[in-house]
Scaffold this active site. Structure first.
Site, PDB file in Angstrom:
ATOM      1  CB  ALA A  46      -0.917   0.004   1.220  1.00 45.10           C
ATOM      2  CG  ASP A  47       3.004   4.879  -1.477  1.00 48.76           C
ATOM      3  OD1 ASP A  47       3.941   4.704  -0.677  1.00 48.76           O
ATOM      4  OD2 ASP A  47       2.792   5.958  -2.051  1.00 48.76           O
ATOM      5  CB  THR A  48      -1.348   6.873   1.679  1.00 45.28           C
ATOM      6  OG1 THR A  48      -1.972   5.621   1.977  1.00 45.28           O
ATOM      7  CG2 THR A  48      -2.378   7.992   1.823  1.00 45.28           C
TER       8      THR A  48
END
Length: 196
Positions: free
Chosen positions: A73-75
């Site tokens: 995941a990356d935000t």
């Protein structure tokens, strides 16, 4: 076996609250934005690169039957056309908070699940509205240290909650991991492999 390809304590906590059994291993990658890369493409690429790196480092010798599942995941935060990751220092945090002040911005989280048979991916987007902030409020917040390890220089689950009158979309996405979409993606990735 599930591995979360992240060192984020917030993602770890959210997956734990969702009742999943997993281990967390951070992927050491270059997270720089590519030239002309759109925000959705950026977080999607990084999520997949993180998941793939941890999959490659932990898979068994016979990877076709390997039960290993890796979640990446990356935000990032997007405001006024600018992509905001984690601030580099207090001055950068101030710049980001000034950009968010009195505006609505988007929080994007790229998700990727890697298994022996497939890679599934998605991007979750939540709109977040900030009140107008004073210089003094921003200064106190930066002095707390809270914004320095968070995309967009704020955490919705902390002190900054007082500035957010409205969101449109998944709250948990703003914390760092859209849980409902993550669970659905994990199920999709582990569905029986269909041979055409």
């Amino acid at each position: 076996m599930l591995i979360l390809a992240s060192a984020s304590p917030r993602r770890y906590e959210l997956l734990t609250q969702a009742g999943l059994s997993f281990t967390a291993v951070a992927a050491d990658l270059n997270e720089e934005l590519l030239p002309d890369e759109a925000a959705a493409a950026y977080v999607q690429r990084l999520a997949e690169e993180k998941a793939q790196a941890i999959w490659n480092a932990n898979r068994g010798s016979d990877s076709t039957d390997d039960p290993l599942v890796v979640l990446g995941a990356d935000t990032c935060v997007v405001s006024e056309g600018s992509i905001l990751g984690k601030p580099t220092d207090a001055s950068d945090a101030r710049r980001m908070l000034n950009l968010l002040s009195g505006r609505t911005h988007a929080v994007l989280t790229g998700l990727a699940v890697v298994t022996a048979h497939r890679i599934v991916r998605d991007v979750e987007i939540t709109q977040v509205t900030f009140n107008q902030l004073t210089d003094a409020e921003i200064g106190r917040y930066i002095a707390s240290g809270e914004p320095l390890d968070k995309a967009g220089a704020y955490g919705i689950q902390g002190y900054a909650a007082r500035w957010i009158p409205r969101i449109d979309g998944c709250y948990f996405n703003v914390v760092g991991l859209p849980i409902a979409r993550t669970i659905a993606l994990l199920a999709e990735a582990q569905a029986p492999f269909a041979v055409l």
